[in-house]
Design a protein around this motif. Sequence first.
Motif, PDB file in Angstrom:
ATOM      1  N   ALA A 188      90.096  70.349  28.401  1.00  0.00           N
ATOM      2  CA  ALA A 188      91.244  70.417  27.434  1.00  0.00           C
ATOM      3  C   ALA A 188      92.282  71.254  28.016  1.00  0.00           C
ATOM      4  CB  ALA A 188      90.534  71.291  26.337  1.00  0.00           C
ATOM      5  N   ILE A 189      93.587  70.928  27.384  1.00  0.00           N
ATOM      6  CA  ILE A 189      94.758  71.744  28.102  1.00  0.00           C
ATOM      7  C   ILE A 189      94.845  73.097  27.322  1.00  0.00           C
ATOM      8  CG2 ILE A 189      97.237  71.843  27.876  1.00  0.00           C
ATOM      9  CD1 ILE A 189      97.174  68.789  28.626  1.00  0.00           C
ATOM     10  N   SER A 190      95.128  74.188  27.706  1.00  0.00           N
ATOM     11  CA  SER A 190      95.285  75.515  27.009  1.00  0.00           C
ATOM     12  C   SER A 190      96.181  76.161  27.517  1.00  0.00           C
ATOM     13  CB  SER A 190      93.802  76.287  27.351  1.00  0.00           C
ATOM     14  OG  SER A 190      93.778  76.691  28.526  1.00  0.00           O
ATOM     15  N   ILE A 247      98.808  74.701  21.228  1.00  0.00           N
ATOM     16  CA  ILE A 247      98.528  73.404  21.538  1.00  0.00           C
ATOM     17  C   ILE A 247      97.565  72.901  20.458  1.00  0.00           C
ATOM     18  CG2 ILE A 247      97.025  72.006  23.240  1.00  0.00           C
ATOM     19  CD1 ILE A 247      99.463  73.734  24.503  1.00  0.00           C
ATOM     20  N   ILE A 248      97.824  71.562  20.057  1.00  0.00           N
ATOM     21  CA  ILE A 248      97.285  71.025  18.948  1.00  0.00           C
ATOM     22  C   ILE A 248      96.730  69.503  19.232  1.00  0.00           C
ATOM     23  CG2 ILE A 248      98.333  72.308  17.179  1.00  0.00           C
ATOM     24  CD1 ILE A 248     100.045  69.657  16.459  1.00  0.00           C
ATOM     25  N   LYS A 249      95.788  69.018  18.721  1.00  0.00           N
ATOM     26  CA  LYS A 249      95.784  67.419  18.827  1.00  0.00           C
ATOM     27  C   LYS A 249      96.252  66.808  17.551  1.00  0.00           C
ATOM     28  CE  LYS A 249      92.214  67.403  22.124  1.00  0.00           C
ATOM     29  NZ  LYS A 249      92.318  66.668  23.221  1.00  0.00           N
ATOM     30  N   ASP A 258      96.925  65.715  23.238  1.00  0.00           N
ATOM     31  CA  ASP A 258      97.513  67.246  23.163  1.00  0.00           C
ATOM     32  C   ASP A 258      98.849  67.258  23.044  1.00  0.00           C
ATOM     33  OD1 ASP A 258      94.894  68.598  23.655  1.00  0.00           O
ATOM     34  OD2 ASP A 258      94.798  67.970  25.738  1.00  0.00           O
TER      35      ASP A 258
END
Length: 132
Positions: A22-24, A81-83, A94
């Motif tokens: 996951a990108i954070s 950051i959202i999906k 993302d």
Amino acid sequence: MKKLISLLLISTFFVFSCKKEAISNNSLAGNWQWVMSTGGIAGKTFTPVSEGYERNLTFTYDSKYLNSKNNITQKSGKFEIIKAKSIYKTELIDFIKFDDGTMSAILSQTSEELILANNNYDGFTETFKRKN
């Protein structure tokens, strides 16, 4: 038959255990220098050389951003950051959601390169490289 069931179970395990990292905020944190923008109806490419200016994006660990052009702040604020659903893939991807409501799809991110895109068919894709 037992071998087939075992093979299916093992295959299922590997498919579901191999998830993309996951990108954070932590992985985005830092300074990113604009390399190029491509797209639009005409499929044009713009670079710092062709446009005569430099752009930088800075993200901090505490969810703040700064967008500058020739070292002059153009925009700053908070991000998350959202999906979300995109035109690029069937699954959620993302996005960077900025506090003014705008969003950029994150098409790719490595330790050295960030590729962002508008979420529309005649939009632009922007490539940035990490700046030390």
